[in-house]
Design an enzyme around this catalytic site. Structure first.
Site, short mmCIF file in Angstrom:
data_model
loop_
_atom_site.label_atom_id
_atom_site.label_comp_id
_atom_site.label_asym_id
_atom_site.label_seq_id
_atom_site.Cartn_x
_atom_site.Cartn_y
_atom_site.Cartn_z
N TRP A 472 16.99 22.73 -15.47
CA TRP A 472 16.02 22.95 -14.41
C TRP A 472 16.66 23.44 -13.11
CZ3 TRP A 472 16.67 18.77 -17.53
CH2 TRP A 472 15.69 18.55 -18.51
N ASP A 473 17.96 23.69 -13.10
CA ASP A 473 18.69 23.99 -11.87
C ASP A 473 18.56 22.82 -10.89
OD1 ASP A 473 20.24 25.36 -10.04
OD2 ASP A 473 18.62 26.64 -9.32
N TYR A 474 18.61 21.61 -11.43
CA TYR A 474 18.59 20.41 -10.59
C TYR A 474 20.02 20.03 -10.21
CZ TYR A 474 13.61 19.33 -11.26
OH TYR A 474 12.22 19.34 -11.24
N ASP A 475 20.82 21.04 -9.83
CA ASP A 475 22.16 20.72 -9.34
C ASP A 475 22.07 19.89 -8.07
OD1 ASP A 475 21.27 22.74 -7.67
OD2 ASP A 475 22.69 24.22 -8.39
#
Length: 798
Positions: A472-475
């Site tokens: 989810w590009d939850y970096d």
């Protein structure tokens, strides 16, 4: 047999106008309402469309029944709205205001219809129309008051501060290496803040144009002794007199990259016996450090250079690296322009400079790696390296090899605890973000994690993952907060608090990584993309507040009008969505929060007197889905939104903001808030919407109205010993100050353009005056750009 008479003159044309409005609106609602029913959504809009079409046709025929039918339909609409959303202001306003305006017009038309039908006068319609008009005026007035606020009564006990915990200068990106964004300056108070005035304005001469290059001014200046230091989005470093706002020197590294141009901050180091970076340097007023580069400004550039500059002269420190510069591209392999840029402030931890780097998300596999490196602050020599893909590489790779390609990276600023001598690195993902079928075991082990590294060796002490196999590009975008929480028994819990794009806040023991606030592994939705695999559970921080990540329903859809709300409902119901961590699929999938967050790089501020942490957020969803490789256009880039190629994988991906056709987020407001959290009780003290539509609105057009709907925020807060919280990074052009105890807005200053920066403050060692400084280069979604650095202060006493 009665004969129908036709209204004449103005009445006839007014009725036709009302009928035409109902015809167009009813047709839109009926057609799109059927679409909503077909994807499994509410029947209301189609039924309301039928009622409006009937009313329109009969009004064209000058029959009073048309007005009666619309009145009944609107009364039922009120009942439906109350059942669906209760007494929530913004959801009710979206459902009722426009149709209420139509009801007012129909009511005003009704007397003419009765006169034509019965040849008798009736004033009832005018009275009803007047009542509706008054209700609409009240509703419009309520738009200018705050809604969606939270206030909890929590007993707060004040702590006594040591001098080292209350610096009155601003020597590091967050004032300290612990990410506190707190200042001990207390001249500006709740009582006198209304006297603040502009003390000086500096113009950098650089206007960041977000025209596809991604240039944004997101800078937080530093202040050391009598000088303020800042960087422009293209890495020009400028030194300014802290009292006069006049330029002392500039350094231009002449960077050139094709995208994502920004410089969020600088770092500072001074030679001093037993000096720790988080402690202020004790200098008497007007004192200076005279040796060449005995005090130095550190910057990492967009084109991957590490630069040391003499803080006094602006000259490069020639004993550092190669005449003041270290080439960070060494041992990285091939780096196409824009694929490896460093945008966040470096970290100075004792005698080393620690840097990560931002990679170009989603272009391809095998992009430059995310190695973290530490360099000697005096010589620029490599001290150690942590290669997330190959733990055996602890300095330079073996001859003929490079640091591991395509690994997780750290693009935000790290934090450092001098007492534990640990560096805390918040990681992102191995690119690409939305397909992970080719990731390695190390990618999954360290993606979206807090990694604690020994400052001397770079060895991992512990790591904690906030999202498993992140798709989810939850970096982790934010610098962590390192904070000692009183345990009630005379001791403290040495905590690290990490905010996330997913809206979760994790509190861990910073010595061990063990959760101090309970974390639960919960089952999450699974996907079916060929070649992908999915984590069965994800960690949820259940004892800390979750912010802006609730599971949406169709009733949560919103719009500036019922018409764009209807289109949002179609989009929502027609998307695959099962709440947080719904994985991207082959058909349209909703991700909420989206890849912007949640919480982003602005990080948090804390008041150590009260143990209250302040965090801002944004609430923008994302619709995405996989696109087979054969269908990816040759020019796909997706720097912001659109199709990202993800070359080297079976799929590209489409990314679109979850917005209505008029440019408003599809879910109900607020779209950005400020939240105060008591770190002892782990409870929300207050929460309020941030920002108005003064300088934006539907289709991006400024509405010029201070409606506090709560807009997406990017940038961070700053708090002071005198009980103030400052914030500027809203969509409107203001620097604001809030009462830290209650969240009440007690001051604001109009800026020439918006800001994405974090405010800072200092007390001048020359004059003893406190300044508040903000960099204003333009709000994220506004075309208006500037080059302003503005300092505010109390007027001189005469």
């Amino acid at each position: 047999m009665s004969i129908q008479n036709k209204p004449t003159g103005f009445s006839k044309y007014f009725i036709w106008l009302v009928a035409l409005i109902l015809l167009a609106s009813g047709a839109f609602l009926f057609i799109n309402g059927i679409r909503l029913i077909m994807v499994g959504g509410s029947w209301y809009f189609a039924l309301m469309g039928i009622a409006m079409l009937f009313s329109s046709i009969t009004l064209f025929m000058f029959k009073p029944i048309g007005a009666v039918v619309y009145g009944i339909a609107y009364a039922l609409t009120i009942i439906w709205a109350l059942i669906e959303v209760g007494l929530q202001f913004w959801p009710l306003f979206s459902r009722l205001a426009v149709f209420g305006g139509f009801a007012m017009l129909v009511a005003f038309a009704y007397p003419a219809l009765i006169l034509a039908k019965r040849r008798e006068k009736s004033s009832g319609g005018y009275k009803l129309g007047g009542i509706i008009a008054v209700c609409l005026v009240i509703a419009l007035g309520l738009m200018f008051t705050e809604h969606n606020t939270i206030y909890n009564s929590i007993q707060v006990q004040k702590n006594t501060l040591a001098a080292k915990d209350a610096p009155t200068d601003w020597q590091q990106y967050a004032n300290t290496t612990k990410g506190t964004r707190f200042s001990g300056a207390d001249q500006i108070t709740k009582e006198n803040i209304n006297q603040l005035e502009v003390a000086w304005t500096y113009r950098t001469g650089y206007f960041p144009q977000s025209n596809g290059s991604g240039a944004e001014d997101q800078n937080t200046p530093l202040q050391i002794n009598d000088t303020v230091y800042l960087c422009t989005a293209n890495n020009v470093v400028i030194a300014i007199d802290a009292d006069a706002g006049t330029e002392k020197w500039t350094y231009d590294p002449k960077t050139s990259v094709p995208n994502w141009q920004r410089c969020r901050g600088l770092a500072y180091h001074a030679d001093s016996s037993n000096q720790k970076p988080s402690e202020p340097i004790e200098l008497t007023p007007n004192a200076t450090l005279t040796s060449a580069c005995s005090s130095r400004i550190i910057m990492n550039t967009l084109d991957a250079r590490l630069v040391a500059i003499d803080a006094q002269t602006g000259q490069l420190c020639d004993t550092f690296g190669d005449n003041g510069i270290v080439d960070l591209k060494k041992n990285m392999g091939d780096i196409p322009p824009g694929y490896y840029t460093i945008t966040s402030a470096p970290l100075v931890a004792d005698d080393v400079i620690v840097v990560g780097g931002r990679v170009a998300d989603n272009f391809s596999v095998g992009e430059p790696g995310g190695v973290i490196r530490a360099f000697d602050v005096h010589t620029g020599q490599l001290v150690w390296a942590w290669d997330p893909g190959n733990p055996s590489i602890t300095d330079v790779p073996p001859p003929g090899e490079t640091y591991t390609r395509g690994t997780v990276n750290v693009w935000t600023t790290m934090a450092y605890d001098p007492d534990l001598d640990l560096i805390y690195a918040p990681t992102g993902n191995a690119t690409p973000d939305f397909f992970g079928g080719l990731r390695t075991k190390y990618d999954d082990e360290y993606n979206s994690s807090i990694v604690a590294l020994d400052r001397k060796t770079g060895q991992i002490r512990w790591s904690f993952r906030t999202a498993h196999h992140d798709l989810w590009d939850y970096d982790l975008p934010a610098q962590p907060l390192l904070y000692d929480i009183p345990d009630g028994n005379g001791g403290v819990q040495k905590a690290i608090i990490q905010t996330t794009k997913s809206g979760e806040i994790f509190m861990l023991d910073r010595a061990t990584g063990t959760p101090l606030a309970k974390v639960e592994e919960r089952p999450v939705p699974q996907g079916d993309v060929k070649g992908e695999y999915y984590a069965p559970t994800q960690p949820f921080s259940v004892e800390m507040p979750s912010i802006g990540n609730e599971t949406l329903t169709e009733a949560d859809m919103w719009g500036a009008t019922p018409f764009d709300q209807l289109l949002c409902r179609i989009d929502f119901v027609g998307s695959e969505y099962q709440g947080l961590f719904t994985p991207p699929g082959m058909s349209k999938t909703l991700q909420y929060p989206g890849s912007l967050g949640g919480m982003n790089w602005g990080s948090v501020a804390v008041d150590p007197q009260t143990n209250i942490m302040y965090v801002n957020d944004m609430r923008i969803g994302l619709t995405n889905w996989m696109i087979p490789r054969a269908d990816i256009p040759a020019n796909a880039s997706g720097i912001e939104m659109g199709i990202v190629p993800q070359t080297g994988t079976p799929f590209g991906a489409m990314r679109l903001r979850f917005m209505s056709p008029v440019g408003v987020p599809c879910q109900k407001p607020p779209y950005g808030t400020m939240t105060a959290i008591d770190l002892k009780s782990k409870q929300i003290v207050w929460q309020k919407p941030l920002g108005t539509v003064m300088d934006t609105g539907v289709f991006g057009i400024a509405m010029h109205m201070p409606i506090p709907i709560g807009m997406p925020t990017i940038g961070g807060p700053m708090t002071t010993k005198s009980g103030l919280v400052f914030f500027a990074a809203t969509q409107d052009f203001y620097l604001r100050a809030f009462d830290s105890a209650t969240g009440e807005e007690i001051w604001k200053a109009r800026l020439p353009v918006g800001s994405q920066g974090t405010p800072m403050t200092y007390i001048s060692p020359k004059t003893g005056k406190q300044y508040i400084v903000i960099s204003a280069g333009g709000a994220r979604q506004s075309p208006e750009r500037g080059d302003y650095v503005i300092a505010y202060a109390l007027p001189d006493k005469h």
